[in-house]
Design a protein around this motif. Structure first.
Motif, mmCIF file in Angstrom:
data_model
loop_
_atom_site.group_PDB
_atom_site.id
_atom_site.type_symbol
_atom_site.label_atom_id
_atom_site.label_comp_id
_atom_site.label_asym_id
_atom_site.label_seq_id
_atom_site.Cartn_x
_atom_site.Cartn_y
_atom_site.Cartn_z
ATOM 1 N N PRO A 126 0.799 -1.231 0.000
ATOM 2 C CA PRO A 126 0.000 0.000 0.000
ATOM 3 C C PRO A 126 0.831 1.281 0.000
ATOM 4 N N ASP A 127 1.951 1.304 0.733
ATOM 5 C CA ASP A 127 2.705 2.568 0.802
ATOM 6 C C ASP A 127 3.385 2.927 -0.519
ATOM 7 N N LYS A 128 3.340 2.011 -1.484
ATOM 8 C CA LYS A 128 3.883 2.321 -2.817
ATOM 9 C C LYS A 128 2.763 2.637 -3.817
ATOM 10 N N LEU A 129 1.547 2.768 -3.310
ATOM 11 C CA LEU A 129 0.409 3.071 -4.186
ATOM 12 C C LEU A 129 -0.099 4.481 -3.900
ATOM 13 N N SER A 130 -0.647 5.121 -4.922
ATOM 14 C CA SER A 130 -1.289 6.432 -4.717
ATOM 15 C C SER A 130 -2.598 6.228 -3.959
ATOM 16 N N GLY A 131 -3.175 7.332 -3.467
ATOM 17 C CA GLY A 131 -4.460 7.243 -2.764
ATOM 18 C C GLY A 131 -5.543 6.621 -3.631
ATOM 19 N N GLY A 132 -5.582 7.036 -4.899
ATOM 20 C CA GLY A 132 -6.601 6.500 -5.812
ATOM 21 C C GLY A 132 -6.410 5.008 -6.036
ATOM 22 N N GLN A 133 -5.134 4.602 -6.149
ATOM 23 C CA GLN A 133 -4.854 3.167 -6.326
ATOM 24 C C GLN A 133 -5.216 2.385 -5.073
ATOM 25 N N LYS A 134 -4.890 2.948 -3.896
ATOM 26 C CA LYS A 134 -5.243 2.274 -2.643
ATOM 27 C C LYS A 134 -6.756 2.069 -2.560
#
Ligand code: ADP
Ligand code: MG
Length: 252
Positions: free
Chosen positions: A146-154
């Motif tokens: 998760p910490d490597k994903l953008s907010g939208g991706q999360k």
């Protein structure tokens, strides 16, 4: 006449001395999209949380699909844990702050429920999870944490994770409110895709334009009651209630 897939009758909830939901009645037909709008503190989150029993109502009746529960305050006899778990599983919930498991990859997040709760074989759960990640446009991010994903991706992973439990209905509580403006569209597009697929959904949202576009029914809540509800052309386009008009004026 279609039978509602969600039926809420006389729903009541208080916290301490504050009556937060006062006799809420709501029917949602299969495949309908309901936009739940209203000022902060009006009870929108509490209503969603009651529908999947994250909050236990004080009174009223909630039916989702073929499961029904009646609440009578201190006299409520809650059903077995197993029945509660089944009831909860019928509604998938997506929160403002994603709530992904930080120590698991996107794929593992989506597989977790089917494997641990539904006891699906890992291979089968993984195939389903990959299908769902593809559906939300994130198959290429399956192995990201998760910490490597953008907010939208999360948030799209969170949607895939909720779908993996194969719920009868989906509940979104301000799913785009925590996102940077440029990331809102990708999440709304996933929700639109679900609507096209016929998923029944209740969306708490401040995206009034989006609500007008995708909702079949708009429900305006104020002070724990449904102040106005109906088709978007009326509730948003030509509100009959003074409070609805005052609320919507803020978005113009
Ligand atoms: P909304 O989502 O429309 O902003 P909420 O359902 O979150 O409204 O809250 C409605 C009211 O209930 C608010 O006054 C809030 O402070 C109160 N409330 C919500 N959850 C709790 C809780 N767990 N304990 C006490 N009060 C709560
Ligand atoms: Mg809320």
């Amino acid at each position: 006449m279609s039978t509602p897939i969600i039926s809420i009758k006389g729903l009541r909830k208080s916290f301490a001395n504050q009556e937060v939901l006062k006799d809420i009645n709501l029917q949602v037909d299969r495949g309908q999209v309901v936009a739940l709008i209203g000022p902060s503190g009006s009870g929108k989150s509490t209503l969603l949380r009651c529908i999947n029993l994250l909050t236990i109502p004080d009174g009223g009746q909630i039916t989702v699909g073929d499961q029904s529960l009646t609440f009578q305050g201190a006299h409520t006899r809650l059903p077995s844990e197993r029945k509660l778990a089944n009831f909860r599983a019928s509604a998938g919930m997506v929160f403002q702050h994603f709530n992904l498991f930080p120590h698991m990859t996107a794929l593992q997040n989506v597989m977790e429920g089917p494997v641990t709760v539904l006891r699906r074989p890992k291979k089968e759960a993984e195939a389903l999870a990959r299908d769902l990640l593809k559906k939300v446009g994130l198959l290429d991010r399956a192995d990201y944490f998760p910490d490597k994903l953008s907010g939208g991706q999360k948030q799209r992973v969170a949607i895939a994770r909720a779908l993996a439990m194969q719920p009868a209905v989906m509940l979104f509580d301000e799913a785009t409110s925590a996102l940077d403006p440029e990331l809102v569209g990708e999440v709304l597009n996933v929700i639109k895709g679900l609507a096209r697929d016929g998923m029944t959904m209740i969306l708490v949202t401040h995206e009034i334009g989006f609500a007008k576009e995708v909702a079949d029914q708009v429900v305006f809540m104020r002070d724990g009651v449904v102040a106005e509800s109906g088709p978007p052309e009326v509730v948003i386009g030509n509100p009959q209630n003074e409070a609805t008009r005052a609320f919507l004026a803020r978005f113009n």
